[in-house]
Motif scaffolding. Structure first.
Motif, PDB file in Angstrom:
ATOM      1  N   UNK A  59     -36.870 -26.374   0.132  1.00  0.00           N
ATOM      2  CA  UNK A  59     -37.455 -27.681   0.402  1.00  0.00           C
ATOM      3  C   UNK A  59     -38.519 -27.603   1.489  1.00  0.00           C
ATOM      4  N   UNK A  60     -38.253 -26.869   2.547  1.00  0.00           N
ATOM      5  CA  UNK A  60     -39.119 -26.871   3.715  1.00  0.00           C
ATOM      6  C   UNK A  60     -40.342 -25.978   3.566  1.00  0.00           C
ATOM      7  N   UNK A  61     -40.332 -25.082   2.589  1.00  0.00           N
ATOM      8  CA  UNK A  61     -41.453 -24.164   2.413  1.00  0.00           C
ATOM      9  C   UNK A  61     -41.833 -24.056   0.937  1.00  0.00           C
ATOM     10  N   UNK A  62     -42.993 -23.478   0.697  1.00  0.00           N
ATOM     11  CA  UNK A  62     -43.420 -23.150  -0.664  1.00  0.00           C
ATOM     12  C   UNK A  62     -44.191 -21.842  -0.617  1.00  0.00           C
ATOM     13  N   UNK A  68     -48.538 -15.163  -1.146  1.00  0.00           N
ATOM     14  CA  UNK A  68     -47.195 -15.050  -1.705  1.00  0.00           C
ATOM     15  C   UNK A  68     -46.096 -15.277  -0.685  1.00  0.00           C
ATOM     16  N   UNK A  69     -46.481 -15.456   0.588  1.00  0.00           N
ATOM     17  CA  UNK A  69     -45.501 -15.720   1.645  1.00  0.00           C
ATOM     18  C   UNK A  69     -45.055 -17.189   1.573  1.00  0.00           C
ATOM     19  N   UNK A  70     -43.869 -17.474   2.146  1.00  0.00           N
ATOM     20  CA  UNK A  70     -43.403 -18.853   2.230  1.00  0.00           C
ATOM     21  C   UNK A  70     -44.102 -19.548   3.395  1.00  0.00           C
ATOM     22  N   UNK A  71     -44.743 -20.689   3.119  1.00  0.00           N
ATOM     23  CA  UNK A  71     -45.416 -21.457   4.160  1.00  0.00           C
ATOM     24  C   UNK A  71     -44.913 -22.898   4.125  1.00  0.00           C
ATOM     25  N   UNK A  72     -45.201 -23.662   5.188  1.00  0.00           N
ATOM     26  CA  UNK A  72     -44.605 -24.975   5.372  1.00  0.00           C
ATOM     27  C   UNK A  72     -45.020 -26.001   4.325  1.00  0.00           C
ATOM     28  N   UNK A  73     -44.042 -26.721   3.791  1.00  0.00           N
ATOM     29  CA  UNK A  73     -44.294 -27.756   2.787  1.00  0.00           C
ATOM     30  C   UNK A  73     -45.193 -28.860   3.326  1.00  0.00           C
ATOM     31  N   UNK A  74     -45.230 -29.044   4.640  1.00  0.00           N
ATOM     32  CA  UNK A  74     -46.083 -30.102   5.206  1.00  0.00           C
ATOM     33  C   UNK A  74     -47.564 -29.835   4.939  1.00  0.00           C
ATOM     34  N   UNK A  75     -47.923 -28.596   4.591  1.00  0.00           N
ATOM     35  CA  UNK A  75     -49.300 -28.268   4.242  1.00  0.00           C
ATOM     36  C   UNK A  75     -49.550 -28.377   2.731  1.00  0.00           C
ATOM     37  N   UNK A  76     -48.523 -28.633   1.958  1.00  0.00           N
ATOM     38  CA  UNK A  76     -48.638 -28.616   0.495  1.00  0.00           C
ATOM     39  C   UNK A  76     -49.557 -29.727  -0.009  1.00  0.00           C
ATOM     40  N   UNK A  77     -50.584 -29.338  -0.765  1.00  0.00           N
ATOM     41  CA  UNK A  77     -51.427 -30.340  -1.443  1.00  0.00           C
ATOM     42  C   UNK A  77     -50.734 -30.723  -2.741  1.00  0.00           C
ATOM     43  N   UNK A  78     -50.305 -31.983  -2.870  1.00  0.00           N
ATOM     44  CA  UNK A  78     -49.564 -32.372  -4.066  1.00  0.00           C
ATOM     45  C   UNK A  78     -50.484 -32.498  -5.280  1.00  0.00           C
ATOM     46  N   UNK A  79     -50.056 -31.933  -6.375  1.00  0.00           N
ATOM     47  CA  UNK A  79     -50.802 -32.075  -7.629  1.00  0.00           C
ATOM     48  C   UNK A  79     -49.933 -32.702  -8.718  1.00  0.00           C
ATOM     49  N   UNK A  80     -48.734 -33.124  -8.346  1.00  0.00           N
ATOM     50  CA  UNK A  80     -47.806 -33.756  -9.287  1.00  0.00           C
ATOM     51  C   UNK A  80     -46.909 -34.725  -8.532  1.00  0.00           C
ATOM     52  N   UNK A  81     -46.233 -35.584  -9.286  1.00  0.00           N
ATOM     53  CA  UNK A  81     -45.260 -36.500  -8.679  1.00  0.00           C
ATOM     54  C   UNK A  81     -44.154 -35.696  -7.999  1.00  0.00           C
ATOM     55  N   UNK A 134     -64.238 -26.431   6.628  1.00  0.00           N
ATOM     56  CA  UNK A 134     -63.008 -27.210   6.570  1.00  0.00           C
ATOM     57  C   UNK A 134     -61.980 -26.546   5.672  1.00  0.00           C
ATOM     58  N   UNK A 135     -62.412 -26.088   4.504  1.00  0.00           N
ATOM     59  CA  UNK A 135     -61.469 -25.422   3.588  1.00  0.00           C
ATOM     60  C   UNK A 135     -60.934 -24.131   4.186  1.00  0.00           C
ATOM     61  N   UNK A 136     -61.822 -23.355   4.817  1.00  0.00           N
ATOM     62  CA  UNK A 136     -61.402 -22.086   5.433  1.00  0.00           C
ATOM     63  C   UNK A 136     -60.399 -22.330   6.551  1.00  0.00           C
ATOM     64  N   UNK A 137     -60.667 -23.362   7.360  1.00  0.00           N
ATOM     65  CA  UNK A 137     -59.762 -23.648   8.460  1.00  0.00           C
ATOM     66  C   UNK A 137     -58.403 -24.123   7.949  1.00  0.00           C
ATOM     67  N   UNK A 138     -58.394 -24.938   6.917  1.00  0.00           N
ATOM     68  CA  UNK A 138     -57.120 -25.374   6.316  1.00  0.00           C
ATOM     69  C   UNK A 138     -56.309 -24.175   5.844  1.00  0.00           C
ATOM     70  N   UNK A 139     -56.969 -23.221   5.177  1.00  0.00           N
ATOM     71  CA  UNK A 139     -56.244 -22.015   4.710  1.00  0.00           C
ATOM     72  C   UNK A 139     -55.678 -21.245   5.898  1.00  0.00           C
ATOM     73  N   UNK A 140     -56.474 -21.105   6.940  1.00  0.00           N
ATOM     74  CA  UNK A 140     -56.018 -20.399   8.140  1.00  0.00           C
ATOM     75  C   UNK A 140     -54.838 -21.109   8.786  1.00  0.00           C
ATOM     76  N   UNK A 141     -54.942 -22.423   8.914  1.00  0.00           N
ATOM     77  CA  UNK A 141     -53.894 -23.207   9.578  1.00  0.00           C
ATOM     78  C   UNK A 141     -52.577 -23.127   8.839  1.00  0.00           C
ATOM     79  N   UNK A 142     -52.606 -23.231   7.511  1.00  0.00           N
ATOM     80  CA  UNK A 142     -51.352 -23.235   6.771  1.00  0.00           C
ATOM     81  C   UNK A 142     -50.726 -21.842   6.714  1.00  0.00           C
TER      82      UNK A 142
END
Length: 479
Positions: A59-62, A68-81, A134-142
């Protein structure tokens, strides 16, 4: 490059040696050991630890699509319900760990960054480097699981609509120069909650003097950037005892004034520069609002349920449930809780893919919820005061219960359905929600969490589509 654990978070922040001032003194040594910050940093570290709990890991990671590493779900861009539902459950898992009292837990700004990066194409008009920044920084942050504070409020020097600042007497942070290295920022900003205890600070100009180009910018920089300092208010964690201050000792996030003394922002960290239209569009044309409000309302539901539980425990403990006015007050909170939950669920049921392929919840029920909560939460604290009455004043400390007078306390502060110690603990909890410095700050914080309620009301009035409804009435009654 994976989700952080608690130790990694604390070690990173300690290594930064960010310039943080409190009570006229600069913090020296490990900030995690300073009494004003130790409680909240331990609580935040505990949130990061939950990402490695075997029962919560899914739940907390994806899985990162790049490493391929597990990273925080709070960074997940939703593409589905289903992604939206996962985000809600993850947000509420963290919120339950903090009783909803940490408004700037990492998921808040992680959601903001995700939402803006998903629509980075909006910045294309400034040049292709800005959306890519912005996109590069988002990838780095997550991938690094960075933590953030943010600021976008100007100091309250003169709030009249016609106020202009002199270039020679700078107060609100502005661009004063552009060099080969980057932007140069001078001035101050208000209300960086968790300022000084995060990896980075996101600075944007949403809502701030947007009629002047030097104030139109957006960027993120490390908290220890040269020339940057955080000036904190008095700490409300003035007693480290979890017994005496069950909330303040754990969840006091701290608020700070951010001072930029000719801070250089590297070009690769700049997302908006002297472009009023781009600065506005980044927030208004992206799915920032519904995605961030989804995070906010998810937390608020948990906070409201927490207050309901504390209110009911008071009723149970001192046996006041027979009185009609008490039942009415409890039902008032129940109605608010269920309304908030329904609005949150409605937003997910009405979710649609935006033009960038992000699953954005329906903004209308979320806007209603965000407008509703600033009125509800002060009423919640009032209800606790009315239920607890004098019991919220007669609350001895932990030391009293271990002193020679403990016998008196056990005899005279017992309750109908609890012993004296349990009663005191409960009433100290209700006091910390509704009457302490920490609790009062929480009430003010919720009043203005997503901005000025008057401005939010105006926005809802203009954004809510009523045309279909009015046309149906006109057609039905020949108007």
């Amino acid at each position: 490059m994976a989700a952080s654990n608690g130790k990694e978070y604390i070690d990173r922040i300690n290594r930064l040696k960010t310039k943080v001032w409190i009570n006229g003194t600069q913090v020296k040594g490990n900030i995690s050991e300073h009494p004003a910050f130790s409680g909240v940093m331990k609580s935040q570290a505990a949130l990061y630890e939950m990402q490695y709990d075997p029962k919560l890991k899914e739940l907390m990671t994806y899985k990162s699509e790049t490493t391929g590493e597990r990273i925080g779900t709070s960074f997940l861009r939703p593409t589905s319900i289903e992604d939206l539902e996962k985000r809600r459950k993850m947000i509420q898992t963290w919120a339950k760990a903090t009783a909803g009292m940490m408004g700037r837990s990492p998921d808040y700004k992680n959601t903001t960054l995700m939402a803006l990066a998903a629509a980075a194409d909006i910045l294309e008009e400034q040049g292709p480097q800005y959306p890519e920044n912005l996109r590069t920084f988002y990838r780095y942050a997550k991938e690094e699981d960075l933590s953030f504070t943010h600021t976008f409020i100007a100091p309250q020097v003169n709030r009249s609509s016609l106020h202009y600042e002199s270039d020679d007497d700078i107060v609100a942070a502005r661009i004063v120069d552009k060099t080969s290295e980057g932007l140069v920022i001078k001035g101050a900003r208000l209300l960086a909650t968790q300022g000084g205890i995060t990896d980075e600070i996101i600075v944007s100009s949403s809502g701030l003097k947007m009629f002047e180009e030097p104030f139109a910018y957006a960027f993120s920089i490390p908290s220890n950037t040269e020339g940057l300092k955080f000036i904190c208010r008095e700490s409300f964690a003035y007693d480290a005892s979890n017994f005496n201050h069950p909330l303040g000792s754990r969840f006091e996030e701290m608020d700070s004034v951010v001072v930029f003394d000719n801070v250089i922002v590297p070009w690769e960290r700049v997302f908006v520069v002297e472009n009023i239209e781009a600065a506005n569009n980044l927030y208004s044309k992206s799915s920032y609002k519904p995605l961030v409000q989804h995070q906010i309302v998810s937390r608020q539901v948990v906070k409201a349920e927490f207050v309901l539980a504390v209110a009911q425990l008071i009723v149970n403990t001192i046996a006041i449930g027979e009185y009609p006015h008490v039942k009415e007050k409890i039902c008032e909170i129940i109605i608010a809780v269920e309304n908030h939950k329904a609005l949150l669920m409605a937003s997910e049921m009405g979710a649609k893919l935006d033009k960038w392929g992000t699953m954005a919840p329906d903004v209308n029920p979320l806007s209603v919820a965000v407008l509703q909560f600033p009125k509800l939460y002060p009423r919640f604290t009032e209800i606790l005061q009315l239920l607890g009455a004098s019991g919220l004043v007669t609350i001895p400390t932990e030391a009293d219960l271990h002193s020679p007078i403990k016998g008196d306390l056990h005899q005279y502060l017992q309750a109908a359905n609890e012993n004296a110690e349990s009663r005191i603990k409960l009433f100290r909890l209700a006091w910390d929600i509704s009457m302490s410095a920490f609790g009062s700050r929480q009430t003010l914080y919720e009043r203005f969490f997503f901005g000025d309620p008057n401005r939010l009301t105006q926005a809802l009035y203009h954004e809510y589509n009523r045309h279909t409804l009015t046309e149906e009435v006109k057609k039905q009654f020949g108007i």
